[in-house]
Every structure is written in structure tokens, then in C-alpha cells.
Design a protein around this motif. Structure first.
Motif, PDB file in Angstrom:
ATOM      1  N   SER A 282      91.426  30.143  23.005  1.00 62.05           N
ATOM      2  CA  SER A 282      90.461  30.523  24.042  1.00 62.05           C
ATOM      3  C   SER A 282      90.437  32.027  24.296  1.00 62.05           C
ATOM      4  O   SER A 282      89.686  32.499  25.155  1.00 62.05           O
ATOM      5  CB  SER A 282      90.787  29.796  25.352  1.00 62.05           C
ATOM      6  OG  SER A 282      92.012  30.246  25.913  1.00 62.05           O
TER       7      SER A 282
ATOM      8  N   GLN B 172      87.874  34.139  26.631  1.00 65.81           N
ATOM      9  CA  GLN B 172      88.391  34.828  27.813  1.00 65.81           C
ATOM     10  C   GLN B 172      87.925  36.285  27.829  1.00 65.81           C
ATOM     11  O   GLN B 172      87.545  36.819  28.877  1.00 65.81           O
ATOM     12  CB  GLN B 172      89.921  34.768  27.837  1.00 65.81           C
ATOM     13  CG  GLN B 172      90.483  33.387  28.147  1.00 65.81           C
ATOM     14  CD  GLN B 172      91.990  33.398  28.280  1.00 65.81           C
ATOM     15  OE1 GLN B 172      92.537  34.203  29.009  1.00 65.81           O
ATOM     16  NE2 GLN B 172      92.667  32.505  27.574  1.00 65.81           N
ATOM     17  N   VAL B 173      87.952  36.927  26.665  1.00 68.21           N
ATOM     18  CA  VAL B 173      87.454  38.298  26.549  1.00 68.21           C
ATOM     19  C   VAL B 173      85.979  38.363  26.948  1.00 68.21           C
ATOM     20  O   VAL B 173      85.556  39.247  27.703  1.00 68.21           O
ATOM     21  CB  VAL B 173      87.647  38.817  25.102  1.00 68.21           C
ATOM     22  CG1 VAL B 173      86.854  40.107  24.872  1.00 68.21           C
ATOM     23  CG2 VAL B 173      89.125  39.050  24.815  1.00 68.21           C
TER      24      VAL B 173
ATOM     25  N   VAL C 299      85.590  37.752  30.815  1.00 71.14           N
ATOM     26  CA  VAL C 299      86.019  38.941  31.557  1.00 71.14           C
ATOM     27  C   VAL C 299      84.946  40.022  31.475  1.00 71.14           C
ATOM     28  O   VAL C 299      84.631  40.697  32.467  1.00 71.14           O
ATOM     29  CB  VAL C 299      87.368  39.464  31.014  1.00 71.14           C
ATOM     30  CG1 VAL C 299      87.631  40.886  31.483  1.00 71.14           C
ATOM     31  CG2 VAL C 299      88.504  38.554  31.470  1.00 71.14           C
TER      32      VAL C 299
ATOM     33  N   SER D 164      91.398  35.930  34.394  1.00 71.88           N
ATOM     34  CA  SER D 164      91.874  35.616  33.045  1.00 71.88           C
ATOM     35  C   SER D 164      93.333  35.152  33.061  1.00 71.88           C
ATOM     36  O   SER D 164      93.712  34.245  32.300  1.00 71.88           O
ATOM     37  CB  SER D 164      91.727  36.839  32.129  1.00 71.88           C
ATOM     38  OG  SER D 164      92.564  37.895  32.543  1.00 71.88           O
ATOM     39  N   THR D 165      94.140  35.735  33.950  1.00 68.08           N
ATOM     40  CA  THR D 165      95.536  35.301  34.075  1.00 68.08           C
ATOM     41  C   THR D 165      95.598  33.868  34.594  1.00 68.08           C
ATOM     42  O   THR D 165      96.413  33.062  34.119  1.00 68.08           O
ATOM     43  CB  THR D 165      96.310  36.230  35.029  1.00 68.08           C
ATOM     44  OG1 THR D 165      96.185  37.580  34.570  1.00 68.08           O
ATOM     45  CG2 THR D 165      97.787  35.854  35.084  1.00 68.08           C
TER      46      THR D 165
ATOM     47  N   ILE E  60      93.296  31.579  34.186  1.00 69.90           N
ATOM     48  CA  ILE E  60      92.851  30.705  33.095  1.00 69.90           C
ATOM     49  C   ILE E  60      94.014  30.426  32.148  1.00 69.90           C
ATOM     50  O   ILE E  60      94.229  29.285  31.714  1.00 69.90           O
ATOM     51  CB  ILE E  60      91.673  31.342  32.338  1.00 69.90           C
ATOM     52  CG1 ILE E  60      90.423  31.365  33.224  1.00 69.90           C
ATOM     53  CG2 ILE E  60      91.375  30.578  31.045  1.00 69.90           C
ATOM     54  CD1 ILE E  60      89.287  32.205  32.670  1.00 69.90           C
TER      55      ILE E  60
ATOM     56  N   LEU F  51      84.604  28.155  28.603  1.00 69.48           N
ATOM     57  CA  LEU F  51      84.468  29.539  29.068  1.00 69.48           C
ATOM     58  C   LEU F  51      83.238  30.214  28.479  1.00 69.48           C
ATOM     59  O   LEU F  51      82.575  31.015  29.146  1.00 69.48           O
ATOM     60  CB  LEU F  51      85.723  30.339  28.716  1.00 69.48           C
ATOM     61  CG  LEU F  51      87.034  29.872  29.353  1.00 69.48           C
ATOM     62  CD1 LEU F  51      88.184  30.775  28.918  1.00 69.48           C
ATOM     63  CD2 LEU F  51      86.926  29.851  30.868  1.00 69.48           C
TER      64      LEU F  51
ATOM     65  N   GLY G 263      96.627  35.195  28.865  1.00 74.55           N
ATOM     66  CA  GLY G 263      95.381  35.389  29.598  1.00 74.55           C
ATOM     67  C   GLY G 263      95.247  36.806  30.134  1.00 74.55           C
ATOM     68  O   GLY G 263      94.169  37.404  30.074  1.00 74.55           O
TER      69      GLY G 263
ATOM     70  N   ALA H 275      94.552  39.220  27.202  1.00 75.32           N
ATOM     71  CA  ALA H 275      93.174  39.012  26.748  1.00 75.32           C
ATOM     72  C   ALA H 275      92.201  39.662  27.727  1.00 75.32           C
ATOM     73  O   ALA H 275      91.192  40.257  27.323  1.00 75.32           O
ATOM     74  CB  ALA H 275      92.876  37.518  26.613  1.00 75.32           C
ATOM     75  N   GLY H 276      92.509  39.549  29.024  1.00 74.45           N
ATOM     76  CA  GLY H 276      91.671  40.164  30.044  1.00 74.45           C
ATOM     77  C   GLY H 276      91.650  41.680  29.928  1.00 74.45           C
ATOM     78  O   GLY H 276      90.591  42.313  30.045  1.00 74.45           O
TER      79      GLY H 276
ATOM     80  N   GLY I 123      89.517  42.626  27.154  1.00 71.86           N
ATOM     81  CA  GLY I 123      88.119  42.469  27.549  1.00 71.86           C
ATOM     82  C   GLY I 123      87.609  43.635  28.372  1.00 71.86           C
ATOM     83  O   GLY I 123      86.470  44.085  28.196  1.00 71.86           O
TER      84      GLY I 123
END
Length: 328
Positions: A65, A69-70, A73, A99-100, A102, A128, A215, A218-219, A222
């Protein structure tokens, strides 16, 4: 045997040097300062997200994911700044908290409901992506304050800020794995989850932490991507998770868990960046690039599987030898 062990340890760096040497001869512009900085900026988002994916792989999981997630965000942070008129700093913090959360939710489902990580994160990837489309109606969002572009486009001296962020995140990842008990827990859970639980490690909490960190990173990737492009777009993270996964596996992080180092992941990230950039300079078509990158991932996973089989074979031989000697 020593040569084989040396190749396993430094092979990724040898391949990286060989690849750079080839492209430097194939394209006169490859080793130019501008192109090298372009590669560094391009891989920065990949490197940031790769730390989170490496943690997940180390505990024997997977997070498909990350790309979605990117994307989410990107869209949410852009929407908060442009449509809701929220200050960029607060918008970034809210997007990272999302994102965290998620990631934490992924970890909760995987560890509490005992669902396979690949199913949970694949489902979350689709969910998402759909949410991102619903938020922006499929249209790009732009019109941010000029100060926001510093994150993705600014410099400290001659070094791009995204590269600095990547180095800091990777340094943090290496510190966690090598200098904290959390890092030892990651390796223990990935090596043998049952044995880790019996030794007193709270496996459930470890998974919560790892997927939450995945998460978060990844955020951050993003946010850097959004600042660099100055536009929130629903396709920005499409296929990103597979590039991150490829970089980690190329860097020696086992898909079976329990093995891997951040330094090698960094080399894997650079290899993906060099390969992508070199193929573009040589005017290789996008579809051919997809074939090459997919083949690289397949070969890397195959190499990892062969290594696992060899390790298991050696362990069995040692056990058999020990049992034979004790019987004698």
C-alpha cells in the motif's frame, strides 16, 4: 567460498559500479554534474520509503500500500493547503499523521486478525487509491504557497534538500537496526516469530511499530514528491511500491524476513535510480523499461530464494551430523 561470501556482501556495490561504468560509456551526459544531481533527487523519495519497506520485510511482512499512501498524502496535503486554506506546516503534519495511522491500521489487522500481509496491504492499496480519487475527483490540485516548494526543490549549498532528507531517514533507519533493541526485535521476529514470542518479545507491538513507521516514511516521501512537482496528482504513486520493493530486495533484504542492512538498501536505491536514468538517456521505451525492471525484481527474489534453500540445507546437514556424532 571466500569469494562467494564476498560477492554476497559486496555484490550490489560491484553491480552498481559496473552499471554506472556502462552508462558512462553509452551516454556522454550520464556523468555530468547536472545528471548526477538529477539521479540523486529522483531516488530521494524512493530511498525514504525504502527504509519503511525494509523494516516490514525484516519482520517477514510486506506493504503493497506504500504507493497508494504516497498518492493519498499528495492529495490530502494539497487539498488541505489549497481548498481548506490550512498552513503548509499543519497540512504536512496532518497528512503524516494520516499515513502513520494507515500504517498502524495495517499492522493491527495483520497482527490481531491474523490476515496475510499481502492481502491486507493489497486491499488497502486499492482502498486508498479510491479515496484519493474521491477527494480530488480525479483532478490535479495546485496553487501552493511558494515556501512549500523548498522541501522538494530547495538546496543547502549544492546539495538538494530531498537528498538530505533521504540521508537523514536512512541514517535513522540504520541507527534503529544497529543501535536499539527495537532493531534486534525486528530481526528476531523475522527470523523466527514463534521463538521471538517465547523469548519475551511482544510480536504484536513490534508489528504495530513497523507498519506505523512504514506509513510515516511513505508519508514523508509523499510530501517531498508533492513539493517537488508542485501538484497533487492521483497517479503520482502508481507502481511506486514495486520500485521500493525492488530496491530493498536488490539491497539484500530477504523477502523471507530476518536479513538485511540499510547500507545495502541505499545501494539498491541508487541502482534503481541509475538504471532508470540510464535507460532514459539511451531512449529506451517505457514498456521496455517495465520489462527490464520486472526482470530485475524477479532475479533478485530468485537469488534470495536460492540463498534461503542453501542456508536451510546447511542447517539440516549440521543437525544430521550432530545427531550422528551423538549416536556414535
Amino acid at each position: 567460498m571466500k569469494h562467494i561470501e564476498s560477492f554476497k556482501k559486496y555484490g550490489i556495490f560491484m553491480v552498481l559500479v559496473a552499471l554506472m561504468t556502462y552508462f558512462s560509456f553509452a551516454s556522454s551526459s550520464f556523468l555530468s554534474t547536472n545528471n548526477l544531481f538529477t539521479i540523486a533527487r529522483q531516488v530521494s523519495m524512493l530511498g525514504i520509503a525504502a527504509v519503511g519497506m525494509a523494516f516490514v520485510l525484516l519482520i517477514g511482512g510486506i506493504d503493497l500500500s506504500i504507493g497508494s499512501q504516497v498518492t493519498l498524502v499528495n492529495i490530502v496535503a494539497a487539498w488541505l493547503m489549497v481548498n481548506a486554506g490550512i498552513h503548509p506546516v499543519l497540512a504536512v503534519l496532518l497528512a503524516l499523521a494520516m499515513s502513520t495511522s494507515i500504517g498502524f491500521f495495517n499492522g493491527w489487522i495483520i497482527s490481531t486478525i491474523k490476515m496475510p500481509p499481502i492481502i491486507v496491504t493489497l486491499s488497502m492499496m486499492i482502498i486508498l487509491e479510491g479515496v484519493a480519487y474521491l477527494v480530488c475527483k480525479g483532478l490535479p490540485i495546485f496553487g501552493f504557497p511558494s515556501s512549500f516548494s523548498v522541501i522538494g526543490q530547495g538546496y543547502v549549498g549544492i546539495i538538494p534538500i530531498p537528498v538530505i532528507i533521504m540521508v537523514v531517514i536512512m541514517g535513522l533507519g540504520a541507527f534503529i537496526l544497529n543501535r536499539t533493541y527495537f532493531g534486534r526485535y525486528f530481526y528476531a521476529v523475522g527470523g523466527n516469530e514463534e521463538a521471538a514470542a517465547l523469548s519475551g518479545i511482544n510480536v504484536v507491538r513490534v508489528k504495530y511499530l513497523v507498519y506505523s513507521l512504514s506509513g510515516l516514511f511513505a508519508g514523508i516521501a509523499g510530501i517531498v514528491m508533492l513539493s517537488r512537482t508542485n501538484s497533487g496528482q492521483v497517479l503520482v504513486g502508481k507502481g511506486f511500491e514495486f520500485e521500493v520493493l525492488t530496491a530493498c530486495v536488490l539491497g539484500g533484504v530477504s523477502v523471507n524476513g530476518g536479513q538485511g542492512k540499510i547500507s545495502n538498501v541505499f545501494a539498491g536505491v541508487l541502482m534503481i535510480g541509475v538504471l532508470s536514468n540510464g535507460l532514459v538517456l539511451l531512449n529506451v521505451s517505457q514498456f521496455t523499461q517495465m520489462v527490464i525492471k520486472g526482470s530485475v525484481l524477479l532475479l533478485a527474489v530468485a537469488f534470495d530464494s536460492i540463498q534461503k534453500q542453501q542456508r536451510n540445507k546447511k542447517i539440516k546437514e549440521k543437525k544430521t551430523g550432530a545427531e550422528t556424532s551423538s549416536d556414535g
